[in-house]
Design a protein around this motif. Structure first.
Motif, short mmCIF file in Angstrom:
data_model
loop_
_atom_site.label_atom_id
_atom_site.label_comp_id
_atom_site.label_asym_id
_atom_site.label_seq_id
_atom_site.Cartn_x
_atom_site.Cartn_y
_atom_site.Cartn_z
N GLU A 21 2.19 23.17 7.79
CA GLU A 21 3.55 23.56 7.18
C GLU A 21 4.48 22.74 7.61
N LEU A 22 4.25 21.92 8.63
CA LEU A 22 5.46 20.80 8.95
C LEU A 22 5.21 19.59 8.20
N TRP A 23 4.44 19.24 7.14
CA TRP A 23 4.11 18.12 6.41
C TRP A 23 5.24 17.77 5.79
N PRO A 24 6.05 18.56 5.08
CA PRO A 24 6.94 18.26 4.28
C PRO A 24 8.29 18.01 5.04
N HIS A 25 8.56 18.62 6.28
CA HIS A 25 9.60 18.46 7.29
C HIS A 25 9.55 17.14 7.81
N LEU A 26 8.51 16.40 7.86
CA LEU A 26 8.30 15.17 8.33
C LEU A 26 8.29 13.94 7.27
N ALA A 27 8.63 14.56 6.24
CA ALA A 27 8.57 13.40 5.12
C ALA A 27 9.66 12.24 5.49
N HIS A 28 10.59 12.60 6.30
CA HIS A 28 11.72 11.40 6.48
C HIS A 28 11.01 10.51 7.43
N ARG A 29 10.16 10.86 8.35
CA ARG A 29 9.48 9.88 9.26
C ARG A 29 8.77 9.20 8.49
N ARG A 30 7.81 9.41 7.19
CA ARG A 30 7.15 8.98 6.62
C ARG A 30 7.73 7.65 5.60
N GLU A 31 8.82 8.25 5.10
CA GLU A 31 10.03 7.33 4.30
C GLU A 31 10.38 6.23 5.20
N ASP A 32 10.72 6.63 6.36
CA ASP A 32 11.36 5.57 7.41
C ASP A 32 10.26 4.47 7.85
N HIS A 33 8.90 4.92 7.63
CA HIS A 33 7.83 4.02 8.05
C HIS A 33 7.83 2.74 7.39
N PRO A 34 7.70 1.58 8.10
CA PRO A 34 7.79 0.29 7.34
C PRO A 34 6.89 0.19 6.19
N PRO A 35 7.28 -0.40 5.00
CA PRO A 35 6.53 -0.44 3.77
C PRO A 35 5.26 -1.08 3.67
N ARG A 36 5.53 -2.28 4.81
CA ARG A 36 3.90 -2.85 4.90
C ARG A 36 3.89 -3.36 6.31
N PRO A 37 2.76 -3.54 7.02
CA PRO A 37 2.69 -4.00 8.25
C PRO A 37 3.22 -5.51 8.68
N TRP A 38 4.12 -5.46 9.63
CA TRP A 38 4.73 -6.85 9.89
C TRP A 38 3.57 -7.90 10.24
N ARG A 39 2.56 -7.62 11.02
CA ARG A 39 1.64 -8.40 11.14
C ARG A 39 0.82 -9.05 9.90
N LEU A 40 0.94 -8.13 8.75
CA LEU A 40 0.03 -8.52 7.73
C LEU A 40 0.87 -9.05 6.56
N ASP A 41 2.22 -9.29 6.68
CA ASP A 41 3.00 -9.96 5.65
C ASP A 41 2.52 -11.01 5.13
N GLY A 42 2.01 -12.05 5.63
CA GLY A 42 1.69 -13.13 5.02
C GLY A 42 0.08 -13.06 4.47
N PHE A 43 -0.58 -12.22 5.16
CA PHE A 43 -2.11 -11.65 4.41
C PHE A 43 -1.79 -10.95 3.28
N LEU A 44 -1.09 -10.30 3.19
CA LEU A 44 -0.65 -9.24 2.10
C LEU A 44 -0.12 -10.24 0.84
#
Length: 386
Positions: free
Chosen positions: A97-120
């Motif tokens: 039931e807390l899934w929607p209450h943690l949406a802000h954590r998911r929204e603030d998560h980096p949009p791509r892994p920094w270690r994979l920037d060049g790879f992607l």
């Protein structure tokens, strides 16, 4: 509880009651109802798979309920899906039931892994190909996924180890994926979040302010009495984010500002917090238990300086590798360095340190009994020194 001030002893007993230590362990078989009750009081369980004794999330429930089938927690999380893995305090199991209450954590998560920037940048279709594989084949772990031809699978110097794993973890952190199960080696298996999270939760929208207010409300219930920093830390909110929500809960009468003996600044007493006349607990406490995970709060409540030393070089350790505080009554009276030596079938007591002023004649039998109980729960035949 109409109080404007609390003694240190009262605050300690309120905190222990909020965490479920004011009641006896179940008399008889522990079932799913007991686990639901304990998790409901806590609001979350931090995941940690260090297996020196037992993975910590299993021990948190043992400390409160006594011996139980560890598969019950797995059933709640990965079969009945009443719990879901999320970034909450740290990596945690939380009620779905807390899934929607943690949406802000998911929204603030980096949009791509920094270690994979060049790879992607070089392989822009890789994310879509991974998601397409999961859509086609169902839940997958990192070991099930390939990398493009000519690309090293390993990520040297990365804690995540491989390209597929860091990508899956990023997609999980952003909410595109959720954890379907854990394999025998504890590896996460991921699926599309909409296939694992019930539609009424997955599709529910909660404002950031409403979400923060509910998380602070849960933290207040789990603490009983707490500072603003304590309440914020429970779900890793910034204090500046938590303070307006605390003020709203005070205004609504859910929290009361109080002074606690020996605490600097105001504390907040939860409206339904109980103050037992006495607490008669006897429990070994995991290093990742919410009772002790905020070390400054542990010192305020118990006068107990606690440091987890597993990552500290051996020669610099003061207490030991995997040290568990021992709760007796309403005090942390000792710390015990334990190790499950599974080949020999023993739970080893590597060291025991009693706090100053503790009556060892009273503490030792209770501690020995709890170690024996834990050994039996872990399927170890005996406990003793290495």
């Amino acid at each position: 509880m109409a109080r404007d001030s609390l003694s240190a002893s009262e605050a300690r007993r309120i905190a222990l009651a909020a965490q479920g230590f004011d009641r006896p362990r179940p008399d008889g078989r522990v079932d799913l109802r007991h686990l639901r009750g304990a998790i409901g009081r806590l609001g979350l369980i931090q995941l940690d798979f260090v297996n020196v004794v037992v993975p910590a999330h299993y021990q948190v429930l043992f400390s409160r309920l006594g011996p139980y089938g560890r598969s019950l927690l797995d059933r709640l999380a990965y079969r009945r899906r009443e719990l879901t893995e999320q970034w909450a305090h740290e990596a945690s199991l939380v009620p779905v039931e807390l899934w929607p209450h943690l949406a802000h954590r998911r929204e603030d998560h980096p949009p791509r892994p920094w270690r994979l920037d060049g790879f992607l940048d070089r392989h822009p279709g890789y994310v879509d190909s991974v998601l397409a594989e999961i859509d086609r084949r169902g839940p997958l772990a990192a070991e099930d996924l390939a990398v493009p031809d000519g690309v090293s699978r390993r990520l040297d110097g990365s804690w995540y180890g491989t390209v597929p794993r860091i990508l899956l973890e990023n997609l999980f952190g952003r909410g595109l994926l959720a954890v379907a199960e854990r394999r025998a080696n504890m590896a996460r298996v991921f699926d599309r979040s909409e296939r694992l999270i019930p539609p009424e939760q997955h599709g529910r929208s909660v404002s950031r302010e409403e979400a923060q207010r509910e998380l602070v409300r849960i933290a207040a219930r789990a603490h009983g009495v707490a500072t603003a920093a304590d309440l914020a830390d429970y779900f890793r909110l910034r204090v500046g984010e938590a303070q307006p929500r605390i003020a709203e809960l005070v205004e609504a009468g859910e929290l009361r500002e109080v002074a606690v003996e020996g605490w600097r600044g105001p504390a907040y007493l939860q409206r339904e917090a109980r103050l037992p006349r006495r607490v008669e607990a006897a429990a070994l406490i995991s290093p990742f238990d919410p009772l002790v995970w905020t070390r400054k709060r542990t010192e305020r409540l118990f006068g107990f300086e606690y440091r987890f030393e597993i990552f500290i070089p051996h020669e610099q350790r003061r207490w030991g590798c995997y040290v568990l505080p021992f709760l007796q009554g309403d005090r942390l009276v000792a710390r015990v360095d334990l190790k499950a030596d599974r080949p020999s079938g023993r739970l080893l007591v590597l060291a025991t340190h009693y706090e100053a002023g503790v009556d060892r004649a009273e503490a030792e039998p209770a501690l020995s009994a709890e170690i024996e109980t834990m050994a039996g729960w872990l399927g170890l035949h005996s406990s003793g020194s290495e």
